[in-house]
Design a protein around this motif. Structure first.
Motif, PDB file in Angstrom:
ATOM      1  N   ASN A  36       0.839  -1.193   0.000  1.00 49.10           N
ATOM      2  CA  ASN A  36       0.000   0.000   0.000  1.00 49.10           C
ATOM      3  C   ASN A  36       0.880   1.252   0.000  1.00 49.10           C
ATOM      4  O   ASN A  36       1.735   1.423   0.860  1.00 49.10           O
ATOM      5  CB  ASN A  36      -0.905   0.015   1.224  1.00 49.10           C
ATOM      6  CG  ASN A  36      -1.995   1.048   1.132  1.00 49.10           C
ATOM      7  OD1 ASN A  36      -1.904   2.011   0.382  1.00 49.10           O
ATOM      8  ND2 ASN A  36      -3.042   0.841   1.914  1.00 49.10           N
ATOM      9  N   PRO A  37       0.668   2.147  -0.967  1.00 48.88           N
ATOM     10  CA  PRO A  37       1.531   3.336  -1.031  1.00 48.88           C
ATOM     11  C   PRO A  37       1.277   4.333   0.100  1.00 48.88           C
ATOM     12  O   PRO A  37       2.114   5.188   0.364  1.00 48.88           O
ATOM     13  CB  PRO A  37       1.190   3.948  -2.385  1.00 48.88           C
ATOM     14  CG  PRO A  37      -0.139   3.411  -2.747  1.00 48.88           C
ATOM     15  CD  PRO A  37      -0.254   2.081  -2.094  1.00 48.88           C
ATOM     16  N   TYR A  54       0.360   9.154  -7.683  1.00 52.24           N
ATOM     17  CA  TYR A  54      -0.892   8.632  -8.213  1.00 52.24           C
ATOM     18  C   TYR A  54      -0.700   7.331  -8.970  1.00 52.24           C
ATOM     19  O   TYR A  54      -1.555   6.452  -8.930  1.00 52.24           O
ATOM     20  CB  TYR A  54      -1.549   9.672  -9.108  1.00 52.24           C
ATOM     21  CG  TYR A  54      -1.934  10.922  -8.365  1.00 52.24           C
ATOM     22  CD1 TYR A  54      -2.930  10.890  -7.403  1.00 52.24           C
ATOM     23  CD2 TYR A  54      -1.286  12.121  -8.596  1.00 52.24           C
ATOM     24  CE1 TYR A  54      -3.293  12.028  -6.701  1.00 52.24           C
ATOM     25  CE2 TYR A  54      -1.625  13.265  -7.909  1.00 52.24           C
ATOM     26  CZ  TYR A  54      -2.635  13.209  -6.965  1.00 52.24           C
ATOM     27  OH  TYR A  54      -2.968  14.325  -6.274  1.00 52.24           O
ATOM     28  N   GLU A  55       0.412   7.187  -9.669  1.00 51.83           N
ATOM     29  CA  GLU A  55       0.654   5.963 -10.434  1.00 51.83           C
ATOM     30  C   GLU A  55       0.805   4.756  -9.520  1.00 51.83           C
ATOM     31  O   GLU A  55       0.271   3.685  -9.812  1.00 51.83           O
ATOM     32  CB  GLU A  55       1.904   6.125 -11.312  1.00 51.83           C
ATOM     33  CG  GLU A  55       1.726   7.100 -12.445  1.00 51.83           C
ATOM     34  CD  GLU A  55       0.611   6.686 -13.396  1.00 51.83           C
ATOM     35  OE1 GLU A  55       0.483   5.472 -13.677  1.00 51.83           O
ATOM     36  OE2 GLU A  55      -0.148   7.568 -13.832  1.00 51.83           O
ATOM     37  N   GLU A  56       1.499   4.924  -8.420  1.00 52.44           N
ATOM     38  CA  GLU A  56       1.661   3.815  -7.480  1.00 52.44           C
ATOM     39  C   GLU A  56       0.330   3.453  -6.827  1.00 52.44           C
ATOM     40  O   GLU A  56       0.022   2.288  -6.633  1.00 52.44           O
ATOM     41  CB  GLU A  56       2.687   4.186  -6.423  1.00 52.44           C
ATOM     42  CG  GLU A  56       3.092   3.035  -5.542  1.00 52.44           C
ATOM     43  CD  GLU A  56       4.155   3.434  -4.536  1.00 52.44           C
ATOM     44  OE1 GLU A  56       4.510   2.581  -3.723  1.00 52.44           O
ATOM     45  OE2 GLU A  56       4.606   4.592  -4.554  1.00 52.44           O
ATOM     46  N   GLY A  57      -0.483   4.457  -6.516  1.00 52.58           N
ATOM     47  CA  GLY A  57      -1.805   4.191  -5.952  1.00 52.58           C
ATOM     48  C   GLY A  57      -2.720   3.494  -6.933  1.00 52.58           C
ATOM     49  O   GLY A  57      -3.479   2.597  -6.569  1.00 52.58           O
ATOM     50  N   LYS A  58      -2.649   3.882  -8.191  1.00 57.20           N
ATOM     51  CA  LYS A  58      -3.473   3.228  -9.214  1.00 57.20           C
ATOM     52  C   LYS A  58      -3.038   1.781  -9.413  1.00 57.20           C
ATOM     53  O   LYS A  58      -3.862   0.887  -9.572  1.00 57.20           O
ATOM     54  CB  LYS A  58      -3.361   4.003 -10.523  1.00 57.20           C
ATOM     55  CG  LYS A  58      -4.350   3.582 -11.548  1.00 57.20           C
ATOM     56  CD  LYS A  58      -4.323   4.537 -12.727  1.00 57.20           C
ATOM     57  CE  LYS A  58      -5.463   4.197 -13.659  1.00 57.20           C
ATOM     58  NZ  LYS A  58      -5.533   5.131 -14.768  1.00 57.20           N
ATOM     59  N   LYS A  59      -1.733   1.545  -9.367  1.00 58.54           N
ATOM     60  CA  LYS A  59      -1.208   0.189  -9.495  1.00 58.54           C
ATOM     61  C   LYS A  59      -1.668  -0.675  -8.322  1.00 58.54           C
ATOM     62  O   LYS A  59      -2.007  -1.846  -8.492  1.00 58.54           O
ATOM     63  CB  LYS A  59       0.315   0.240  -9.556  1.00 58.54           C
ATOM     64  CG  LYS A  59       0.968  -1.092  -9.691  1.00 58.54           C
ATOM     65  CD  LYS A  59       2.482  -0.927  -9.700  1.00 58.54           C
ATOM     66  CE  LYS A  59       3.149  -2.247  -9.420  1.00 58.54           C
ATOM     67  NZ  LYS A  59       4.561  -2.108  -9.166  1.00 58.54           N
TER      68      LYS A  59
END
Length: 90
Positions: A36-37, A54-59
């Motif tokens: 979890n980011p 945002y990219e890590e959260g979307k992943k």
């Protein structure tokens, strides 16, 4: 004497259900701690403050199970549901 009171065949389904529930909770805990980011366990990560990643959260949100069920119908038994709900097929 306590083992003969608690470990009986009638209690096995309860043990199975509780084991599955504890397993799911443990899996989610480990998943959140490791991937979890927004969760930061080490001191350096906590000192960073709020990150705009945002990219890590979307992943994290688009995991493999969600990708697998995205285009599937939300039915447990689709053929049985179609049999009883579609009068043209009968």
């Amino acid at each position: 004497m306590a083992t003969s009171r608690w470990i009986r065949p009638e209690v096995y389904p309860l043990f199975a259900a509780m084991s599955v529930a504890v397993g799911i909770c443990g899996f989610q805990l480990i998943r959140n701690l490791t991937t979890n980011p927004e969760v930061r366990v080490n001191k350096e990560g906590r000192a960073a403050g709020v990150l705009e990643n945002y990219e890590e959260g979307k992943k994290y949100a688009e995991h493999s199970l969600r990708k697998f069920v995205r285009n599937k119908s939300p039915e447990i038994m689709p053929s049985l549901n179609r049999f009883f709900s579609d009068p043209q097929r009968n």
